[in-house]
Design a protein around this motif. Structure first.
Motif, PDB file in Angstrom:
ATOM      1  N   ALA A 169       0.963  -1.232  -0.098  1.00 25.54           N
ATOM      2  CA  ALA A 169       0.001  -0.093  -0.106  1.00 25.54           C
ATOM      3  C   ALA A 169       0.808   1.148  -0.013  1.00 25.54           C
ATOM      4  N   ALA A 170       1.852   1.242   0.704  1.00 27.84           N
ATOM      5  CA  ALA A 170       2.819   2.487   0.730  1.00 27.84           C
ATOM      6  C   ALA A 170       3.520   2.479  -0.374  1.00 27.84           C
ATOM      7  N   GLU A 171       4.116   1.456  -1.169  1.00 26.83           N
ATOM      8  CA  GLU A 171       4.463   1.572  -2.463  1.00 26.83           C
ATOM      9  C   GLU A 171       3.642   2.146  -3.355  1.00 26.83           C
ATOM     10  N   ARG A 172       2.323   1.688  -3.443  1.00 21.38           N
ATOM     11  CA  ARG A 172       1.322   2.324  -4.451  1.00 21.38           C
ATOM     12  C   ARG A 172       1.163   3.701  -4.113  1.00 21.38           C
ATOM     13  N   ARG A 224      -7.847  -1.608 -10.058  1.00 18.99           N
ATOM     14  CA  ARG A 224      -6.691  -0.490 -10.127  1.00 18.99           C
ATOM     15  C   ARG A 224      -6.219  -0.079  -8.613  1.00 18.99           C
ATOM     16  N   ASP A 225      -6.991  -0.194  -7.694  1.00 20.49           N
ATOM     17  CA  ASP A 225      -6.691   0.183  -6.190  1.00 20.49           C
ATOM     18  C   ASP A 225      -5.764  -0.728  -5.753  1.00 20.49           C
ATOM     19  N   VAL A 226      -6.110  -1.840  -5.734  1.00 19.21           N
ATOM     20  CA  VAL A 226      -5.475  -3.059  -4.925  1.00 19.21           C
ATOM     21  C   VAL A 226      -5.535  -4.036  -5.978  1.00 19.21           C
ATOM     22  N   PRO A 227      -4.070  -4.472  -6.472  1.00 18.27           N
ATOM     23  CA  PRO A 227      -3.914  -5.452  -7.148  1.00 18.27           C
ATOM     24  C   PRO A 227      -4.528  -6.965  -7.110  1.00 18.27           C
ATOM     25  N   PHE A 228      -4.935  -7.487  -8.123  1.00 15.78           N
ATOM     26  CA  PHE A 228      -5.893  -8.658  -7.929  1.00 15.78           C
ATOM     27  C   PHE A 228      -4.711 -10.014  -7.320  1.00 15.78           C
ATOM     28  N   SER A 229      -3.455  -9.679  -7.561  1.00 14.77           N
ATOM     29  CA  SER A 229      -2.350 -10.338  -6.973  1.00 14.77           C
ATOM     30  C   SER A 229      -2.481 -10.499  -5.507  1.00 14.77           C
TER      31      SER A 229
END
Length: 273
Positions: A169-172, A224-229
């Motif tokens: 989250a911080a990296e995004r 696009r907010d939190v990746p599916f991965s």
């Protein structure tokens, strides 16, 4: 607005300590999601109370009777975002409880963080005398997992578009504002000091192996907010985890999709006698 913030951080690149301080302040200011008319209507029908969570009066909402199901919104969200699950859960014989996290929705006080979200969840669960299930969105799922690793009990959990790690989250966030890697690392250390906990302990995948609750993860492949991965990794690491993949719903429409609502209610209700 983003361009102005990015320009500011480019200017501060030679001074990572100052950049990290500004970034920490910005990251702790949650956006305010609007309340849709249908969400407001369901909140108005709720049994409304405040619960004390570490000195913060947390706004809570409750509907129906039966085993308690806790709804946990994400960062910048509010309880109304999960009200689409309320009618079906009540009809299935559940008591549904939701709360607004610190500095979110109708909760005016407190310091917003994953830890304060977790503290709020545990306070609400304590007032209810325990939970049968948790339904959590985005960062709310991270807070739910942390709570469960610290003793919050629930037979079943549904994580909707869950975030796997604080580091991710911080990296995004850093990518969005163009924060220099040195400043990002200083921001991380700053939060670890303030929260008095290493970020690794907030890693859902890291703590998943100890979980006993049955888990359903629902995540959109185009989020696009939190990746599916993130959702995929959580489902794989959780001993009883399963994953449902959606297409074209993104991060928020997931909460209003009829099939997602149905799958969630069916899963939560499956554990009932």
């Amino acid at each position: 607005m983003h361009r102005a913030i990015q320009a500011t951080f480019r200017t501060l690149t030679p001074v990572p300590s100052l950049a990290s301080m500004l970034a920490a302040r910005l990251w702790m200011i949650p956006p305010r999601a609007p309340i849709r008319p249908e969400q407001e209507a369901w909140l108005a029908k709720a049994e409304r109370r405040d619960v004390d969570a570490g000195g913060t009066k947390v706004a809570t909402y409750a509907w129906g009777r039966g085993p308690a199901v806790l709804l946990m919104h994400g960062w910048g969200g509010h309880a109304g975002q999960l009200t689409g699950f309320v009618p079906g859960l009540v009809e299935a014989g559940h008591r549904v409880v939701a709360y607004d996290g610190p500095r979110h929705g109708a909760t005016q006080g407190g310091t917003p963080s994953l830890l304060s979200f977790s503290e709020s969840a545990q306070a609400v669960a304590g007032r209810e005398g325990g939970l049968s299930a948790v339904i959590a969105h985005s960062m709310g799922a991270s807070a739910a997992a942390f709570s469960m690793s610290r003793g919050l009990e629930a037979d079943r959990a549904v994580f909707l578009a869950p975030a796997a790690t604080m580091s991710g989250a911080a990296e995004r966030f850093a990518k969005m504002v163009r924060l220099d890697p040195r400043a990002l690392e200083q921001m991380r250390r700053r939060f670890e000091r303030e929260l008095n906990i290493p970020w690794e302990e907030l890693d859902v995948v890291r703590s998943a192996h100890q979980m006993r609750s049955a888990l359903l993860v629902i995540h959109d492949e185009s989020d696009r907010d939190v990746p599916f991965s993130d959702g995929d990794a959580i489902a794989r690491a959780w001993p009883t985890g399963s994953l449902v993949t959606t297409t074209g719903l993104g991060h928020h429409r997931l909460l209003r999709d009829a099939d997602v609502v149905r799958r969630t209610i069916d899963f939560v209700s499956a554990g009932r006698p």
